[in-house]
Design a protein around this motif. Structure first.
Motif, mmCIF file in Angstrom:
data_model
loop_
_atom_site.group_PDB
_atom_site.id
_atom_site.type_symbol
_atom_site.label_atom_id
_atom_site.label_comp_id
_atom_site.label_asym_id
_atom_site.label_seq_id
_atom_site.Cartn_x
_atom_site.Cartn_y
_atom_site.Cartn_z
ATOM 1 N N ASN A 13 0.796 -1.236 0.000
ATOM 2 C CA ASN A 13 0.000 0.000 0.000
ATOM 3 C C ASN A 13 0.823 1.278 0.000
ATOM 4 O O ASN A 13 0.262 2.365 0.131
ATOM 5 C CB ASN A 13 -1.032 0.027 1.132
ATOM 6 N N THR A 14 2.127 1.195 -0.159
ATOM 7 C CA THR A 14 2.907 2.408 -0.355
ATOM 8 C C THR A 14 2.700 2.861 -1.800
ATOM 9 O O THR A 14 2.309 2.076 -2.666
ATOM 10 C CB THR A 14 4.411 2.187 -0.086
ATOM 11 N N THR A 15 2.958 4.138 -2.037
ATOM 12 C CA THR A 15 2.786 4.670 -3.388
ATOM 13 C C THR A 15 4.095 5.268 -3.887
ATOM 14 O O THR A 15 4.946 5.680 -3.096
ATOM 15 C CB THR A 15 1.679 5.744 -3.429
ATOM 16 N N SER A 16 4.220 5.307 -5.197
ATOM 17 C CA SER A 16 5.384 5.908 -5.844
ATOM 18 C C SER A 16 4.914 6.749 -7.017
ATOM 19 O O SER A 16 3.950 6.399 -7.705
ATOM 20 C CB SER A 16 6.335 4.835 -6.383
ATOM 21 N N ARG A 17 5.630 7.833 -7.234
ATOM 22 C CA ARG A 17 5.419 8.666 -8.424
ATOM 23 C C ARG A 17 6.547 8.331 -9.383
ATOM 24 O O ARG A 17 7.713 8.608 -9.106
ATOM 25 C CB ARG A 17 5.465 10.138 -8.031
ATOM 26 N N CYS A 18 6.209 7.727 -10.498
ATOM 27 C CA CYS A 18 7.197 7.260 -11.466
ATOM 28 C C CYS A 18 7.219 8.191 -12.678
ATOM 29 O O CYS A 18 6.191 8.745 -13.061
ATOM 30 C CB CYS A 18 6.873 5.834 -11.908
ATOM 31 N N TYR A 19 8.388 8.296 -13.293
ATOM 32 C CA TYR A 19 8.626 9.234 -14.391
ATOM 33 C C TYR A 19 8.752 8.506 -15.725
ATOM 34 O O TYR A 19 9.380 7.460 -15.815
ATOM 35 C CB TYR A 19 9.915 10.009 -14.112
ATOM 36 N N SER A 20 8.185 9.108 -16.754
ATOM 37 C CA SER A 20 8.420 8.682 -18.132
ATOM 38 C C SER A 20 8.694 9.936 -18.959
ATOM 39 O O SER A 20 7.954 10.916 -18.839
ATOM 40 C CB SER A 20 7.202 7.960 -18.701
ATOM 41 N N PRO A 21 9.727 9.910 -19.802
ATOM 42 C CA PRO A 21 10.033 11.089 -20.610
ATOM 43 C C PRO A 21 9.087 11.273 -21.789
ATOM 44 O O PRO A 21 9.204 12.245 -22.531
ATOM 45 C CB PRO A 21 11.448 10.806 -21.103
ATOM 46 N N SER A 22 8.146 10.374 -21.946
ATOM 47 C CA SER A 22 7.292 10.400 -23.125
ATOM 48 C C SER A 22 5.883 9.935 -22.777
ATOM 49 O O SER A 22 5.674 9.135 -21.864
ATOM 50 C CB SER A 22 7.890 9.477 -24.198
ATOM 51 N N SER A 23 4.934 10.402 -23.537
ATOM 52 C CA SER A 23 3.543 9.982 -23.341
ATOM 53 C C SER A 23 3.298 8.546 -23.795
ATOM 54 O O SER A 23 2.195 8.031 -23.622
ATOM 55 C CB SER A 23 2.607 10.923 -24.102
ATOM 56 N N THR A 24 4.308 7.878 -24.331
ATOM 57 C CA THR A 24 4.118 6.489 -24.745
ATOM 58 C C THR A 24 3.709 5.601 -23.579
ATOM 59 O O THR A 24 3.167 4.524 -23.802
ATOM 60 C CB THR A 24 5.388 5.889 -25.391
ATOM 61 N N ILE A 25 3.927 6.063 -22.359
ATOM 62 C CA ILE A 25 3.537 5.287 -21.187
ATOM 63 C C ILE A 25 2.043 4.967 -21.226
ATOM 64 O O ILE A 25 1.611 3.915 -20.765
ATOM 65 C CB ILE A 25 3.941 6.023 -19.883
#
Length: 95
Positions: A13-25
């Motif tokens: 139940n922990t959360t993370s904010r993950c990064y993507s350099p592109s909207s392809t995510i």
């Protein structure tokens, strides 16, 4: 090429904010969807690799931040490999 963030909830139940350099995510993940842990890691690998390749095609270099994010995801996921029925939820995807 807009940078995106995808917010995930781990099996504890922990959360993370993950990064993507592109909207392809957004081609790989769906908001609100729960993924089996190993599937989440595999999709993250494919999505962040593709995003980094898009950066390379546009700017001539791979995106180290995307690969760093993948490393964090893999390291975090490794904590849950022994958890039965471990899932990760992609809660939101934002620009």
């Amino acid at each position: 090429m807009p940078a995106m963030h995808f917010h995930v909830r781990w099996p504890d139940n922990t959360t993370s904010r993950c990064y993507s350099p592109s909207s392809t995510i957004t081609e790989f993940f769906e908001e609100g969807k729960r993924y089996p842990l190993t599937e989440f890691v595999a999709i993250s690998r494919a999505a962040l690799t593709k995003a980094s390749e898009r950066v390379n095609a546009r700017y001539g270099y791979m995106c180290s931040a995307a690969m760093d994010q993948l490393e964090v995801i893999e390291r975090t996921a490794s904590r849950f490999l022994d958890v039965a029925d471990a899932h990760v939820t992609v809660e939101t995807i934002t620009a």
